[in-house]
Design a protein around this motif. Sequence first.
Motif, PDB file in Angstrom:
ATOM      1  N   LEU A  17       0.727  -1.264  -0.094  1.00 17.08           N
ATOM      2  CA  LEU A  17       0.027   0.023   0.006  1.00 17.08           C
ATOM      3  C   LEU A  17       0.807   1.298  -0.033  1.00 17.08           C
ATOM      4  O   LEU A  17       1.898   1.441   0.827  1.00 17.08           O
ATOM      5  CB  LEU A  17      -0.745  -0.114   1.103  1.00 17.08           C
ATOM      6  CG  LEU A  17      -1.584   1.216   1.608  1.00 17.08           C
ATOM      7  CD1 LEU A  17      -2.929   1.222   0.277  1.00 17.08           C
ATOM      8  CD2 LEU A  17      -2.435   0.919   2.770  1.00 17.08           C
ATOM      9  N   ARG A  18       0.543   2.292  -0.970  1.00 22.07           N
ATOM     10  CA  ARG A  18       1.248   3.811  -0.732  1.00 22.07           C
ATOM     11  C   ARG A  18       0.504   4.370   0.359  1.00 22.07           C
ATOM     12  O   ARG A  18      -0.657   4.981  -0.060  1.00 22.07           O
ATOM     13  CB  ARG A  18       1.183   4.118  -2.049  1.00 22.07           C
ATOM     14  CG  ARG A  18       2.005   5.488  -2.062  1.00 22.07           C
ATOM     15  CD  ARG A  18       2.087   5.993  -3.588  1.00 22.07           C
ATOM     16  NE  ARG A  18       0.885   7.183  -3.735  1.00 22.07           N
ATOM     17  CZ  ARG A  18      -0.039   6.980  -4.574  1.00 22.07           C
ATOM     18  NH1 ARG A  18       0.036   6.031  -5.410  1.00 22.07           N
ATOM     19  NH2 ARG A  18      -1.015   7.876  -4.670  1.00 22.07           N
ATOM     20  N   ALA A  19       1.034   4.339   1.403  1.00 29.01           N
ATOM     21  CA  ALA A  19       0.430   5.144   2.597  1.00 29.01           C
ATOM     22  C   ALA A  19       0.883   6.747   2.385  1.00 29.01           C
ATOM     23  O   ALA A  19       1.996   6.926   2.275  1.00 29.01           O
ATOM     24  CB  ALA A  19       0.836   4.605   3.941  1.00 29.01           C
ATOM     25  N   GLU A  20      -0.025   7.754   2.553  1.00 26.68           N
ATOM     26  CA  GLU A  20       0.414   9.000   2.392  1.00 26.68           C
ATOM     27  C   GLU A  20      -0.596   9.940   3.249  1.00 26.68           C
ATOM     28  O   GLU A  20      -1.619   9.759   3.146  1.00 26.68           O
ATOM     29  CB  GLU A  20       0.485   9.404   1.176  1.00 26.68           C
ATOM     30  CG  GLU A  20      -0.699   9.329   0.108  1.00 26.68           C
ATOM     31  CD  GLU A  20      -0.586   9.557  -1.075  1.00 26.68           C
ATOM     32  OE1 GLU A  20       0.562   9.729  -1.773  1.00 26.68           O
ATOM     33  OE2 GLU A  20      -1.299   9.670  -2.166  1.00 26.68           O
ATOM     34  N   ILE A  30     -13.365  -5.516  -2.363  1.00 19.93           N
ATOM     35  CA  ILE A  30     -12.255  -6.394  -2.244  1.00 19.93           C
ATOM     36  C   ILE A  30     -11.120  -6.028  -3.814  1.00 19.93           C
ATOM     37  O   ILE A  30      -9.912  -5.891  -3.406  1.00 19.93           O
ATOM     38  CB  ILE A  30     -12.455  -7.873  -2.353  1.00 19.93           C
ATOM     39  CG1 ILE A  30     -13.302  -8.331  -1.231  1.00 19.93           C
ATOM     40  CG2 ILE A  30     -11.187  -8.527  -2.517  1.00 19.93           C
ATOM     41  CD1 ILE A  30     -13.852  -9.684  -1.139  1.00 19.93           C
ATOM     42  N   ARG A  31     -11.772  -5.992  -4.702  1.00 19.55           N
ATOM     43  CA  ARG A  31     -10.699  -5.505  -5.621  1.00 19.55           C
ATOM     44  C   ARG A  31     -10.239  -4.003  -5.701  1.00 19.55           C
ATOM     45  O   ARG A  31      -8.948  -3.987  -5.726  1.00 19.55           O
ATOM     46  CB  ARG A  31     -11.753  -5.148  -6.829  1.00 19.55           C
ATOM     47  CG  ARG A  31     -12.296  -6.598  -7.739  1.00 19.55           C
ATOM     48  CD  ARG A  31     -13.325  -6.373  -8.658  1.00 19.55           C
ATOM     49  NE  ARG A  31     -13.552  -7.416  -9.156  1.00 19.55           N
ATOM     50  CZ  ARG A  31     -14.677  -7.772 -10.220  1.00 19.55           C
ATOM     51  NH1 ARG A  31     -15.441  -6.628 -10.467  1.00 19.55           N
ATOM     52  NH2 ARG A  31     -14.859  -8.810 -10.530  1.00 19.55           N
ATOM     53  N   LEU A  32     -10.931  -2.964  -5.159  1.00 25.95           N
ATOM     54  CA  LEU A  32     -10.218  -1.848  -4.753  1.00 25.95           C
ATOM     55  C   LEU A  32      -9.049  -2.188  -3.578  1.00 25.95           C
ATOM     56  O   LEU A  32      -7.990  -1.628  -3.990  1.00 25.95           O
ATOM     57  CB  LEU A  32     -11.265  -0.897  -3.994  1.00 25.95           C
ATOM     58  CG  LEU A  32     -10.683   0.318  -3.387  1.00 25.95           C
ATOM     59  CD1 LEU A  32     -10.068   1.449  -4.309  1.00 25.95           C
ATOM     60  CD2 LEU A  32     -11.805   1.304  -2.438  1.00 25.95           C
ATOM     61  N   TYR A  33      -9.356  -2.947  -2.389  1.00 23.15           N
ATOM     62  CA  TYR A  33      -8.290  -3.098  -1.574  1.00 23.15           C
ATOM     63  C   TYR A  33      -7.082  -3.687  -2.292  1.00 23.15           C
ATOM     64  O   TYR A  33      -5.900  -3.464  -1.811  1.00 23.15           O
ATOM     65  CB  TYR A  33      -8.811  -3.906  -0.276  1.00 23.15           C
ATOM     66  CG  TYR A  33     -10.009  -3.292   0.346  1.00 23.15           C
ATOM     67  CD1 TYR A  33      -9.800  -1.894   0.667  1.00 23.15           C
ATOM     68  CD2 TYR A  33     -10.894  -3.973   0.753  1.00 23.15           C
ATOM     69  CE1 TYR A  33     -10.839  -1.184   1.493  1.00 23.15           C
ATOM     70  CE2 TYR A  33     -12.101  -3.370   1.396  1.00 23.15           C
ATOM     71  CZ  TYR A  33     -11.998  -1.937   2.094  1.00 23.15           C
ATOM     72  OH  TYR A  33     -12.801  -1.311   2.571  1.00 23.15           O
ATOM     73  N   GLU A  34      -7.572  -4.669  -3.055  1.00 24.10           N
ATOM     74  CA  GLU A  34      -6.013  -5.371  -3.666  1.00 24.10           C
ATOM     75  C   GLU A  34      -5.485  -4.479  -4.630  1.00 24.10           C
ATOM     76  O   GLU A  34      -4.141  -4.439  -4.713  1.00 24.10           O
ATOM     77  CB  GLU A  34      -6.674  -6.530  -4.374  1.00 24.10           C
ATOM     78  CG  GLU A  34      -7.153  -7.594  -3.474  1.00 24.10           C
ATOM     79  CD  GLU A  34      -7.614  -8.888  -4.237  1.00 24.10           C
ATOM     80  OE1 GLU A  34      -7.514  -9.873  -3.660  1.00 24.10           O
ATOM     81  OE2 GLU A  34      -8.207  -8.738  -5.432  1.00 24.10           O
ATOM     82  N   LYS A  35      -6.265  -3.555  -5.317  1.00 23.67           N
ATOM     83  CA  LYS A  35      -5.594  -2.804  -5.988  1.00 23.67           C
ATOM     84  C   LYS A  35      -4.497  -1.625  -5.306  1.00 23.67           C
ATOM     85  O   LYS A  35      -3.668  -1.213  -5.897  1.00 23.67           O
ATOM     86  CB  LYS A  35      -6.591  -1.801  -6.916  1.00 23.67           C
ATOM     87  CG  LYS A  35      -6.185  -1.021  -7.956  1.00 23.67           C
ATOM     88  CD  LYS A  35      -7.266  -0.217  -8.467  1.00 23.67           C
ATOM     89  CE  LYS A  35      -6.719   0.949  -9.760  1.00 23.67           C
ATOM     90  NZ  LYS A  35      -7.948   1.557 -10.443  1.00 23.67           N
ATOM     91  N   LEU A  36      -5.274  -1.294  -4.165  1.00 23.42           N
ATOM     92  CA  LEU A  36      -4.349  -0.464  -3.435  1.00 23.42           C
ATOM     93  C   LEU A  36      -2.953  -1.024  -2.806  1.00 23.42           C
ATOM     94  O   LEU A  36      -2.081  -0.437  -2.189  1.00 23.42           O
ATOM     95  CB  LEU A  36      -5.276   0.319  -2.267  1.00 23.42           C
ATOM     96  CG  LEU A  36      -6.328   0.938  -2.874  1.00 23.42           C
ATOM     97  CD1 LEU A  36      -7.082   1.576  -1.526  1.00 23.42           C
ATOM     98  CD2 LEU A  36      -5.869   2.354  -3.286  1.00 23.42           C
ATOM     99  N   GLY A  37      -2.875  -2.499  -2.682  1.00 21.81           N
ATOM    100  CA  GLY A  37      -1.965  -2.999  -1.932  1.00 21.81           C
ATOM    101  C   GLY A  37      -1.916  -3.808  -1.309  1.00 21.81           C
ATOM    102  O   GLY A  37      -1.159  -4.413  -0.311  1.00 21.81           O
TER     103      GLY A  37
END
Length: 231
Positions: free
Chosen positions: A97-100, A208-215
């Motif tokens: 995940l890119r955390a910012e 689930i798709r969104l979470y997997e796309k985010l990392g």
Amino acid sequence: MTTSIEADRVLDNPAWLALHGEHARFAQVNGLAARYHSDVAPFHALGDPDDRQAWNDLDAFVPPGESVMLAGLGARPGPGWAVERSIDGVQLVDVSLRAEPDPSLVVLTAEDVPEILDLIARTQPGPYLRRTVELGTYLGLRDDGRLIAMAGERLHPPGWTEISAVCTDAAYRGRGLATRLIRAVAAGIRARGETPFLHTGAANVSAIRLYEKLGFALRRSVDFTAYRRLT
């Protein structure tokens, strides 16, 4: 899924470990059973769901005829208990995940609870009570002063923090607000040297798709099961 995810057993019973650690101040404990204060979170936990004594200890919190939700344990009910209903879910953990931080987000406090509960009621991301805001940092986004989206921290077992209550007003969906909130909440978790994780329903394919796309990566399947005390 990485070897480290498979090896980490902390997330097999996160509510129990949170109630005996970072969230001990919110806990009521009776032997091998524990629960959050009733105005903080609706979750109960068992130290060992295969131990009959744990179910006996749970009796202290649940009157006969009433139900309790136990998440992720896949437990067979002990004597005097029966499964009332169960929903399949998944547990995902941060692997890339890119955390910012996001300076446009605001930290939500007890003063914001009426607005939070209104947004929760309209979007239905899961249970949220009057004092849930005390479990961790909750961030919100406002438009013209109105709370339109939020996310925050819930279960807090050692080394991990759950991202929860991710929700957006229907009129503002499709603008990437959930992504911004997840990354910002994750930035605070990472700053403490911890790793984000989350839960969602197995049927919630779009989330689930969104979470997997985010990392995030699937760690395991879980169940959200309500057990009724019979006697």
